[in-house]
Design a protein around this motif. Structure first.
Motif, short mmCIF file in Angstrom:
data_model
loop_
_atom_site.label_atom_id
_atom_site.label_comp_id
_atom_site.label_asym_id
_atom_site.label_seq_id
_atom_site.Cartn_x
_atom_site.Cartn_y
_atom_site.Cartn_z
N UNK A 6 0.85 -1.19 0.00
CA UNK A 6 0.00 0.00 0.00
C UNK A 6 0.89 1.25 0.00
N UNK A 7 1.98 1.21 0.77
CA UNK A 7 2.89 2.35 0.83
C UNK A 7 3.61 2.52 -0.51
N UNK A 8 4.01 1.41 -1.08
CA UNK A 8 4.64 1.42 -2.42
C UNK A 8 3.71 2.11 -3.42
N UNK A 9 2.43 1.72 -3.42
CA UNK A 9 1.46 2.32 -4.33
C UNK A 9 1.29 3.81 -4.06
N UNK A 10 1.29 4.17 -2.77
CA UNK A 10 1.13 5.58 -2.41
C UNK A 10 2.34 6.39 -2.88
N UNK A 11 3.53 5.82 -2.73
CA UNK A 11 4.74 6.53 -3.17
C UNK A 11 4.73 6.70 -4.69
N UNK A 12 4.26 5.70 -5.41
CA UNK A 12 4.17 5.84 -6.87
C UNK A 12 3.20 6.97 -7.24
N UNK A 13 2.11 7.07 -6.46
CA UNK A 13 1.14 8.16 -6.68
C UNK A 13 1.75 9.52 -6.39
N UNK A 14 2.47 9.59 -5.26
CA UNK A 14 3.09 10.86 -4.85
C UNK A 14 4.12 11.29 -5.91
N UNK A 15 4.86 10.31 -6.44
CA UNK A 15 5.87 10.63 -7.47
C UNK A 15 5.17 11.27 -8.67
N UNK A 16 4.04 10.72 -9.04
CA UNK A 16 3.29 11.26 -10.19
C UNK A 16 2.87 12.71 -9.92
N UNK A 17 2.32 12.91 -8.68
CA UNK A 17 1.91 14.27 -8.27
C UNK A 17 3.06 15.25 -8.39
N UNK A 18 4.27 14.80 -8.00
CA UNK A 18 5.43 15.68 -7.95
C UNK A 18 6.19 15.75 -9.28
N UNK A 19 5.72 15.00 -10.25
CA UNK A 19 6.39 15.01 -11.55
C UNK A 19 7.72 14.25 -11.55
N UNK A 20 7.85 13.30 -10.63
CA UNK A 20 9.06 12.46 -10.60
C UNK A 20 8.78 11.20 -11.42
N UNK A 21 9.53 10.95 -12.49
CA UNK A 21 9.25 9.74 -13.28
C UNK A 21 9.39 8.49 -12.41
N UNK A 22 8.42 7.57 -12.56
CA UNK A 22 8.43 6.36 -11.73
C UNK A 22 8.05 5.17 -12.58
N UNK A 23 8.74 4.05 -12.38
CA UNK A 23 8.32 2.84 -13.10
C UNK A 23 8.62 1.59 -12.32
N UNK A 24 7.85 0.54 -12.66
CA UNK A 24 8.08 -0.79 -12.10
C UNK A 24 9.00 -1.51 -13.08
N UNK A 25 10.19 -1.84 -12.61
CA UNK A 25 11.23 -2.36 -13.50
C UNK A 25 11.96 -3.51 -12.83
N UNK A 26 12.37 -4.47 -13.61
CA UNK A 26 13.20 -5.55 -13.08
C UNK A 26 14.56 -4.96 -12.70
N UNK A 27 15.00 -5.26 -11.47
CA UNK A 27 16.26 -4.69 -10.97
C UNK A 27 17.19 -5.81 -10.53
N UNK A 28 18.47 -5.59 -10.66
CA UNK A 28 19.46 -6.55 -10.15
C UNK A 28 20.26 -5.89 -9.03
N UNK A 29 21.15 -6.68 -8.42
CA UNK A 29 21.96 -6.11 -7.34
C UNK A 29 22.83 -4.97 -7.88
N UNK A 30 23.20 -5.03 -9.16
CA UNK A 30 23.99 -3.95 -9.78
C UNK A 30 23.24 -2.62 -9.65
N UNK A 31 21.90 -2.67 -9.88
CA UNK A 31 21.11 -1.44 -9.79
C UNK A 31 21.11 -0.88 -8.37
#
Ligand code: PMP
Length: 290
Positions: A213-238
């Motif tokens: 729920x917090x993850x979803x809220x942060x994605x929403x807040x990012x949108x509000x603030x104009x911060x690009x956000x995406x759900x992406x496959x990540x590795x330890x390198x990232x």
């Protein structure tokens, strides 16, 4: 557990330290049950419909009949809140398979049990929150959907607990779990975000992350603030090369990470984290205003 904790059990609210469950409850015997962790502010529950929807999905996945309808459930939650002396706190909602014969067969349990606990919860102190926490990448891997789908918020957290034990052993605060293919999933009970070049990234639920729920809220807040956000496959390198990194969760809210497996983050707490934190707090205040 604190002395002021309250518990709804068997239809009434009592001080939590007086609440008792049967040793024959399959939630206790086998971890056969589900739960939600929910925050309330100003005596108002934050995003209750989202938590209830996730609870119901967990229940359906395990063929667990919730013995209260939506209205009765909400009434039980608010009765627990009312008895709790503070305006802000944390709720733990559990549904267990209920009492049954020894032996795992859920068909032998007559009726699922509902328990609601209201208490204080401080996951990390202000100093750690300001400074950031350290994490390791655990050797324990997140469960796979073909074994036990991690989207079911079940009462069996042994997988996460093993990862947390690794963190304890390493002398750091938290562990990050990879999935069977080596992609990042989340922390032991928190979602994870990385920041790179002003954008935020978090692993998709299909890689083993809980749809927090917090993850979803942060994605929403990012949108509000104009911060690009995406759900992406990540590795330890990232993780190792991120500008910033942070965890999210109901209990945790947002917690910055300063180091992962000895690699220091670019900044901690970083500028994007601080913007999101302010946006998150403003959203919570808005939604739970009196
Ligand atoms: N992942 C796991 C495994 C969790 O247990 C939690 C806590 N519920 C989270 C992530 C964070 O989810 P939420 O923001 O809904 O609390």
């Amino acid at each position: 557990m604190s002395e002021i904790a309250q518990c709804w059990i068997d239809g009434e609210v009592i001080p939590a330290h007086q609440a008792k469950v049967s040793v024959f409850d399959h939630g206790f015997l086998y971890g056969d049950g589900i739960f939600e962790g929910i925050r309330f502010y100003n005596k108002r529950v934050f995003r209750l419909p989202l938590h209830m929807a996730r609870l119901k999905r967990s229940a359906r996945a395990l063929q667990l009949d919730i013995p209260l309808d939506d209205t009765a459930f909400e009434e039980a939650i608010y009765a627990t809140l009312k008895a709790f002396p503070l305006a802000d706190g944390y709720l733990r909602v559990l549904i267990t398979r209920g009492v049954g014969a020894l032996g795992i067969n859920p068909a032998n349990c007559a009726k699922p049990a509902v328990i609601i606990i209201a208490d204080k919860l401080v996951m990390v102190g202000d100093e750690e929150r300001n400074r950031g926490i350290r994490a390791i990448i655990a050797s324990t891997r997140r469960m796979t959907p073909d074994r036990l789908d991690p989207r079911i918020k079940s009462l069996n957290y042994l997988n996460a607990i093993q990862a947390k034990m690794e963190a304890n052993y390493a002398g750091v605060e938290e562990a990050i779990l990879l999935n069977e293919r080596g992609f990042v999933t989340e922390g032991s009970a928190m979602n994870i975000f990385v920041v790179r070049d002003g954008a935020i990234y978090t692993p998709p639920a299909t890689e083993g992350a809980l749809q927090g729920v917090t993850r979803g809220t942060v994605l929403e807040v990012a949108k509000e603030l104009g911060i690009p956000a995406s759900e992406t496959v990540l590795t330890s390198y990232d993780l190792f090369t991120a500008d910033e990194c942070f965890f999210t969760g109901t209990g945790a809210k947002l917690i910055p990470i300063r180091e992962i497996d000895g690699r220091k983050m670019g900044t901690c707490p970083g500028a994007i984290y601080l913007k999101l934190l302010a946006g998150f707090n403003a959203l919570v205040a808005r939604e739970t205003a009196g």
